[in-house]
Design an enzyme around this catalytic site. Structure first.
Site, PDB file in Angstrom:
ATOM      1  N   LYS A 126      21.883 -19.351  43.082  1.00 24.41           N
ATOM      2  CA  LYS A 126      20.474 -19.699  42.860  1.00 24.41           C
ATOM      3  C   LYS A 126      19.701 -19.291  44.093  1.00 24.41           C
ATOM      4  O   LYS A 126      20.257 -19.228  45.192  1.00 24.41           O
ATOM      5  CB  LYS A 126      20.327 -21.212  42.659  1.00 24.41           C
ATOM      6  N   ASP A 166      13.336 -18.519  36.997  1.00 23.62           N
ATOM      7  CA  ASP A 166      13.400 -19.979  36.886  1.00 23.62           C
ATOM      8  C   ASP A 166      11.932 -20.424  37.042  1.00 23.62           C
ATOM      9  O   ASP A 166      11.026 -19.603  36.789  1.00 23.62           O
ATOM     10  CB  ASP A 166      14.320 -20.578  37.971  1.00 23.62           C
TER      11      ASP A 166
HETATM   12  P1  NDP Z   1       8.091 -22.310  34.097  1.00 25.24           P
HETATM   13  O1  NDP Z   1       7.632 -22.019  35.469  1.00 25.24           O
HETATM   14  O2  NDP Z   1       7.874 -21.315  33.033  1.00 25.24           O
HETATM   15  O3  NDP Z   1       7.453 -23.680  33.584  1.00 25.24           O
HETATM   16  C1  NDP Z   1       7.648 -24.857  34.285  1.00 25.24           C
HETATM   17  C2  NDP Z   1       6.887 -25.984  33.587  1.00 25.24           C
HETATM   18  O4  NDP Z   1       7.262 -27.217  34.155  1.00 25.24           O
HETATM   19  C3  NDP Z   1       5.391 -25.869  33.744  1.00 25.24           C
HETATM   20  O5  NDP Z   1       4.754 -26.443  32.651  1.00 25.24           O
HETATM   21  C4  NDP Z   1       5.165 -26.683  35.007  1.00 25.24           C
HETATM   22  O6  NDP Z   1       3.855 -27.203  35.139  1.00 25.24           O
HETATM   23  C5  NDP Z   1       6.146 -27.805  34.819  1.00 25.24           C
HETATM   24  N1  NDP Z   1       6.564 -28.320  36.120  1.00 25.24           N
HETATM   25  C6  NDP Z   1       7.150 -27.619  37.123  1.00 25.24           C
HETATM   26  N2  NDP Z   1       7.336 -28.397  38.184  1.00 25.24           N
HETATM   27  C7  NDP Z   1       6.862 -29.596  37.858  1.00 25.24           C
HETATM   28  C8  NDP Z   1       6.772 -30.815  38.544  1.00 25.24           C
HETATM   29  N3  NDP Z   1       7.226 -30.949  39.799  1.00 25.24           N
HETATM   30  N4  NDP Z   1       6.241 -31.872  37.876  1.00 25.24           N
HETATM   31  C9  NDP Z   1       5.771 -31.750  36.622  1.00 25.24           C
HETATM   32  N5  NDP Z   1       5.834 -30.591  35.911  1.00 25.24           N
HETATM   33  C10 NDP Z   1       6.354 -29.551  36.526  1.00 25.24           C
HETATM   34  O7  NDP Z   1       9.643 -22.661  34.253  1.00 25.24           O
HETATM   35  P2  NDP Z   1      10.785 -22.691  33.143  1.00 25.24           P
HETATM   36  O8  NDP Z   1      10.222 -23.101  31.823  1.00 25.24           O
HETATM   37  O9  NDP Z   1      11.535 -21.440  33.251  1.00 25.24           O
HETATM   38  O10 NDP Z   1      11.720 -23.848  33.720  1.00 25.24           O
HETATM   39  C11 NDP Z   1      11.623 -25.207  33.304  1.00 25.24           C
HETATM   40  C12 NDP Z   1      12.923 -25.929  33.592  1.00 25.24           C
HETATM   41  O11 NDP Z   1      13.988 -25.301  32.865  1.00 25.24           O
HETATM   42  C13 NDP Z   1      13.376 -25.931  35.056  1.00 25.24           C
HETATM   43  O12 NDP Z   1      14.066 -27.126  35.304  1.00 25.24           O
HETATM   44  C14 NDP Z   1      14.367 -24.762  35.104  1.00 25.24           C
HETATM   45  O13 NDP Z   1      15.278 -24.898  36.161  1.00 25.24           O
HETATM   46  C15 NDP Z   1      15.039 -24.948  33.765  1.00 25.24           C
HETATM   47  N6  NDP Z   1      15.736 -23.788  33.233  1.00 25.24           N
HETATM   48  C16 NDP Z   1      15.097 -22.595  33.065  1.00 25.24           C
HETATM   49  C17 NDP Z   1      15.783 -21.532  32.527  1.00 25.24           C
HETATM   50  C18 NDP Z   1      15.115 -20.236  32.239  1.00 25.24           C
HETATM   51  O14 NDP Z   1      15.761 -19.368  31.655  1.00 25.24           O
HETATM   52  N7  NDP Z   1      13.852 -20.048  32.581  1.00 25.24           N
HETATM   53  C19 NDP Z   1      17.200 -21.613  32.182  1.00 25.24           C
HETATM   54  C20 NDP Z   1      17.763 -22.941  32.323  1.00 25.24           C
HETATM   55  C21 NDP Z   1      17.040 -23.967  32.853  1.00 25.24           C
HETATM   56  P3  NDP Z   1       2.841 -26.511  36.184  1.00 25.24           P
HETATM   57  O15 NDP Z   1       2.427 -25.225  35.544  1.00 25.24           O
HETATM   58  O16 NDP Z   1       1.735 -27.488  36.350  1.00 25.24           O
HETATM   59  O17 NDP Z   1       3.608 -26.302  37.453  1.00 25.24           O
HETATM   60  O1  2IT Z   2      18.908 -22.461  35.418  1.00 23.73           O
HETATM   61  C1  2IT Z   2      19.215 -21.423  34.812  1.00 23.73           C
HETATM   62  O2  2IT Z   2      20.240 -21.332  34.136  1.00 23.73           O
HETATM   63  C2  2IT Z   2      18.284 -20.288  34.883  1.00 23.73           C
HETATM   64  N1  2IT Z   2      17.233 -20.394  35.486  1.00 23.73           N
HETATM   65  C3  2IT Z   2      18.661 -18.975  34.252  1.00 23.73           C
HETATM   66  C4  2IT Z   2      19.575 -18.193  35.150  1.00 23.73           C
HETATM   67  C5  2IT Z   2      19.889 -16.796  34.692  1.00 23.73           C
HETATM   68  O3  2IT Z   2      20.584 -16.118  35.462  1.00 23.73           O
HETATM   69  O4  2IT Z   2      19.468 -16.372  33.617  1.00 23.73           O
END
Ligand code: NDP
Ligand code: 2IT
Length: 446
Positions: A126, A166
């Site tokens: 990461k 992420d």
């Molecule tokens: P994005 O940046 O696309 O979206 C994040 C969302 O979460 C936004 O709506 C953001 O709001 C909100 N958010 C972020 N930080 C906070 C906070 N501290 N408090 C409240 N709301 C918050 O990220 P992703 O959708 O990609 O990721 C979301 C989650 O999923 C994370 O935990 C990530 O680690 C996990 N994840 C993502 C993967 C991926 O493929 N993208 C894979 C597996 C897990 P705002 O815009 O106001 O910051």
């Molecule tokens: O938390 C996660 O699994 C991710 N943000 C996706 C990682 C990846 O390599 O696609």
């Protein structure tokens, strides 16, 4: 607490002071694994758990960049290469002001188990930065990404370490990062995943995490002969994961009534249908606006500074960030009738919340199982890049669906308790551990 867990954690805390999220992630895993290791002492003698808690390598570097006013800005850049026992390091990059070493180590640690669960050959890593893309121009984001990659490019490669997105890192950032890597190394390779479809990306990668979390919830529901049909669904976040969780939950017959961002949540009792979701995608991915604007457009409730867990629902899908559901919120969810929690985010539930889910024996899918669909399709993107061809949407979606079913099955195998209750926490932790631990045993003390 089990005294062996207490002893183990005392060491982890002493060696990694101040890294509270990392301590939390390790403790959740070792609570499941220490009893298993006691029954399988070969892992104990080889100190597999101790080695898993120590990254193979950590890079921490300066990222200087010039903002639109011409001023020099300096951020921190990180890459944690956690474990490569079963494949190249794989895991996302997070750009958010809250990023620090402890947060990235928790994410890298979880990633090792998650990647193992996918059945694909990927180690765990990461990285990221305390850079905040919010409010920055495209040019500022590009200059930051180029500076970040100028340093990161020394450590990564398609057979070494393959980053992805992420929080705060989506298609735009991956594009800028890829462009700079290619320029520096003069190589067009699968060094990053989440690439655009025209330049080596995989179909279904943007959808994969959200779809996967819903597929996983659906597998859990099937164990009770139930489904998404007619269920009320609360989702937090409105980014990549939340958007596609909304799409799939709706497609399977659920009604999604909430979305949020760090400023507050919207409650739309009529459900977020296809048209409204298209508005959210435009709002968040193109205009980069706030979820509040949804409430203004559709005339529904907006709750400033609040999280959505007080809304009555059957299924909760936390898709924003770590520790976004606390013990009291978990109790509220359950007293309102919620009986499924499938985590799109990483570690969104506090330890207190997890205890509440387990005591009430609800269907609880922890992030490392439920959100593994994202990295799984990243693994499929790597395969397609190596083969130099691309699979259709249907092919990738079917593979994703089968991987989520397989992860569910692994959890059932390792997590079913004497009374028939499926403890998915235990199942995911032990299921993820075994393959990595066996590989580490075979490769000697490295
Ligand atoms: P994005 O940046 O696309 O979206 C994040 C969302 O979460 C936004 O709506 C953001 O709001 C909100 N958010 C972020 N930080 C906070 C906070 N501290 N408090 C409240 N709301 C918050 O990220 P992703 O959708 O990609 O990721 C979301 C989650 O999923 C994370 O935990 C990530 O680690 C996990 N994840 C993502 C993967 C991926 O493929 N993208 C894979 C597996 C897990 P705002 O815009 O106001 O910051
Ligand atoms: O938390 C996660 O699994 C991710 N943000 C996706 C990682 C990846 O390599 O696609």
């Amino acid at each position: 607490m089990n005294p062996k867990v207490e002893q183990f954690m005392a060491q982890v805390i002493a060696k990694n002071p101040g890294e509270s999220e990392f301590h939390q992630a390790v403790q959740e895993v070792v609570e499941s694994i220490i009893p298993f290791v006691e029954e399988n002492p070969k892992y104990k003698h080889a100190k597999v758990l101790e080695r898993l808690a120590e990254p193979e390598r950590v890079f921490l570097f300066r990222v200087p960049w010039i903002d639109d006013k011409g001023d020099l800005q300096i951020n921190k850049g990180y890459r944690i290469e956690m474990n490569s026992a079963i494949g190249p390091y794989k895991g996302g990059l997070r750009f958010h002001p809250t990023v620090n070493l402890g947060v990235l180590k928790f994410l890298a640690y979880e990633q090792v188990f998650k990647n193992s669960l996918t059945t694909l050959p990927m180690g765990g890593g990461k990285g990221g930065s305390d850079f905040d893309p919010k409010g920055k121009s495209d040019n500022e984001v590009m200059r930051f990404c180029q500076s970040f990659m100028t340093e990161l490019s020394k450590y990564i490669g398609p057979n070494t370490d393959v980053p992805a997105g992420d929080i705060g890192v989506g298609g735009r950032e991956i594009g800028f990062l890829f462009g700079q890597y290619k320029r520096i190394r003069n190589e067009f390779t699968g060094v990053l995943t989440g690439k655009g479809i025209e330049w080596g990306g995989s179909l279904i990668r943007p959808e994969a995490t959200g779809y996967g979390a819903v597929y996983f919830a659906n597998e859990m529901l099937k164990t009770k002969n139930d489904s998404f049909k007619g269920k009320i669904v609360c989702i937090s976040g409105s980014g990549n994961v939340a958007q596609y969780a909304t799409e799939k939950a709706t497609e399977l017959g659920g009604k999604v009534v909430t979305l949020s961002d760090s400023s507050g949540y919207i409650y739309d009792p009529d459900g977020i249908n296809t048209d409204k979701l298209a508005f959210v995608l435009e709002l968040k991915n193109v205009k980069r606006g706030r979820i509040k604007e949804y409430a203004e457009k559709y005339g529904c409730e907006y709750h400033e500074g609040k999280r959505p867990w007080g809304v009555k629902c059957d299924i909760a899908l936390p898709c924003a960030t770590q520790n976004e559901v606390n013990e009291d919120e978990a109790k509220t969810l359950i007293s309102n009738g919620c009986f499924v929690v499938s985590e799109g985010a990483n570690m969104p539930s506090t330890p207190g919340a997890i205890d509440v889910y387990l005591k009430n024996k609800i269907l609880y899918g922890p992030g490392k199982a439920a959100n593994a669909g994202g990295v799984a399709v990243s693994g499929l993107e790597m395969s397609q890049n190596s083969l130099r061809l691309s699979w259709t949407r249907e092919e990738v979606d079917e593979k994703l669906h089968n991987i989520m079913k397989s992860i569910h099955k692994t959890c059932v195998t390792y997590g079913t308790e004497n009374d028939g209750f499926i403890n998915y926490v235990k199942g995911a932790n032990i299921g993820g551990f075994v393959k990595v631990a066996n590989a580490m045993m075979a490769q000697g003390y490295v």
